[in-house]
Design an enzyme around this catalytic site. Structure first.
Site, PDB file in Angstrom:
ATOM      1  N   ASP A   9       0.788  -1.240   0.000  1.00 53.30           N
ATOM      2  CA  ASP A   9       0.000   0.000   0.000  1.00 53.30           C
ATOM      3  C   ASP A   9       0.822   1.293   0.000  1.00 53.30           C
ATOM      4  OD1 ASP A   9      -1.911  -1.939   0.254  1.00 53.30           O
ATOM      5  OD2 ASP A   9      -2.738  -1.223   2.139  1.00 53.30           O
ATOM      6  N   ASP A  51      -4.912  -0.600  -1.739  1.00 57.30           N
ATOM      7  CA  ASP A  51      -6.328  -0.422  -1.447  1.00 57.30           C
ATOM      8  C   ASP A  51      -6.989   0.092  -2.721  1.00 57.30           C
ATOM      9  OD1 ASP A  51      -6.191  -1.195   1.190  1.00 57.30           O
ATOM     10  OD2 ASP A  51      -6.759   0.739   2.027  1.00 57.30           O
ATOM     11  N   HIS A  53     -10.763   0.938  -3.264  1.00 62.18           N
ATOM     12  CA  HIS A  53     -12.117   0.938  -2.724  1.00 62.18           C
ATOM     13  C   HIS A  53     -13.141   1.435  -3.734  1.00 62.18           C
ATOM     14  CE1 HIS A  53     -10.626  -0.240   1.124  1.00 62.18           C
ATOM     15  NE2 HIS A  53      -9.913   0.858   1.286  1.00 62.18           N
ATOM     16  N   HIS A  62     -16.326   0.317   5.891  1.00 63.24           N
ATOM     17  CA  HIS A  62     -14.923   0.742   5.986  1.00 63.24           C
ATOM     18  C   HIS A  62     -14.797   2.265   5.926  1.00 63.24           C
ATOM     19  CE1 HIS A  62     -10.659  -0.163   5.891  1.00 63.24           C
ATOM     20  NE2 HIS A  62     -10.500   0.555   4.794  1.00 63.24           N
ATOM     21  N   HIS A  78     -10.736   7.053   1.383  1.00 68.01           N
ATOM     22  CA  HIS A  78      -9.351   6.978   0.923  1.00 68.01           C
ATOM     23  C   HIS A  78      -9.226   5.922  -0.168  1.00 68.01           C
ATOM     24  CE1 HIS A  78      -9.683   3.800   3.958  1.00 68.01           C
ATOM     25  NE2 HIS A  78      -8.739   3.171   3.285  1.00 68.01           N
ATOM     26  N   LYS A 103      -7.111  -4.690  -3.244  1.00 72.37           N
ATOM     27  CA  LYS A 103      -7.883  -5.203  -2.112  1.00 72.37           C
ATOM     28  C   LYS A 103      -8.878  -4.153  -1.643  1.00 72.37           C
ATOM     29  CE  LYS A 103      -4.092  -4.105   1.139  1.00 72.37           C
ATOM     30  NZ  LYS A 103      -4.734  -3.119   2.028  1.00 72.37           N
ATOM     31  N   CYS A 145      -1.989  -2.553   7.718  1.00 70.05           N
ATOM     32  CA  CYS A 145      -1.927  -3.479   6.587  1.00 70.05           C
ATOM     33  C   CYS A 145      -0.623  -4.270   6.524  1.00 70.05           C
ATOM     34  CB  CYS A 145      -2.187  -2.729   5.287  1.00 70.05           C
ATOM     35  SG  CYS A 145      -3.878  -2.053   5.230  1.00 70.05           S
TER      36      CYS A 145
END
Length: 197
Positions: A9, A51, A53, A62, A78, A103, A145
């Protein structure tokens, strides 16, 4: 015995000035790039997570869309897919990355093991298929993470090394606790100058 490097990340939203920026994030990006420039041959595979999203949902709670985030299970918005914040930081050399993992696509996800590769597989499947038994881990954030990814790698039978000068966390206290937990779980703590084939 194959070895992989997990880059966790290293994204604009987790770097200083980002939506969830951590102090030292830019230095981590630079340090990982230096490691890859000098010791890419130490790794059979370099696997990087992001990440990623969904933009039109709270991603399974989340994102704190209806109140203040608790910064444990809910967070400010984010790393929304396709935005600048979700991209790798400019200081991270990406041409050495073999596999990209996304992810958190619609749900909370901390570990790289919860993501999927561009080919649609899992990290566990990727490592098994290529005989990877050794995993080094660098990236952001130590206490979230990085921690989750390392614990999952250990649980899946990999020998894990945390590159301690190439991680940065949200707070010093929680980062120290995470490192202690990982060491207790069996991870080795090393610095980048000790990385060699």
């Amino acid at each position: 015995m194959a070895r992989a490097l997990f880059i966790i990340d290293v994204q604009n939203d987790f770097i200083e000035g980002g939506a969830l920026g951590v102090e030292g994030g830019t230095a981590v990006a630079n340090g990982i790039s230096k490691l890859l420039a000098e010791h890419r041959e130490a790794y059979d595979f370099v696997i990087a997570s992001r990440d990623w999203h969904d933009p039109e949902s709270d991603n399974g709670g989340h994102f704190a869309l209806d109140g203040e985030p608790d910064f444990e299970s809910s967070w400010p918005v984010h790393c929304v897919a396709g935005t600048y914040g979700a991209e790798y930081h400019d200081e991270l050399t990406t041409n050495a990355i073999d596999h990209h993992v996304r992810k958190g696509q619609g749900e909370p996800a901390y570990s790289i093991y919860e993501g999927t590769t561009e080919e649609g597989g899992t990290v566990h499947e990727l490592l098994d298929a290529n005989g990877v038994t050794e995993v080094d881990i660098a990236g952001l954030a130590t206490d979230h993470c990085v921690r989750a990814s390392a614990l999952d790698a250990i649980e899946h039978g990999r020998h894990v090394r945390i590159i301690t000068d190439l991680i940065a966390g949200v707070t010093p206290e929680t980062s120290r606790a995470a490192i202690a937990e990982l060491a207790h779980a069996g991870a080795d703590l090393v610095t980048s100058d000790l990385v060699e084939r």
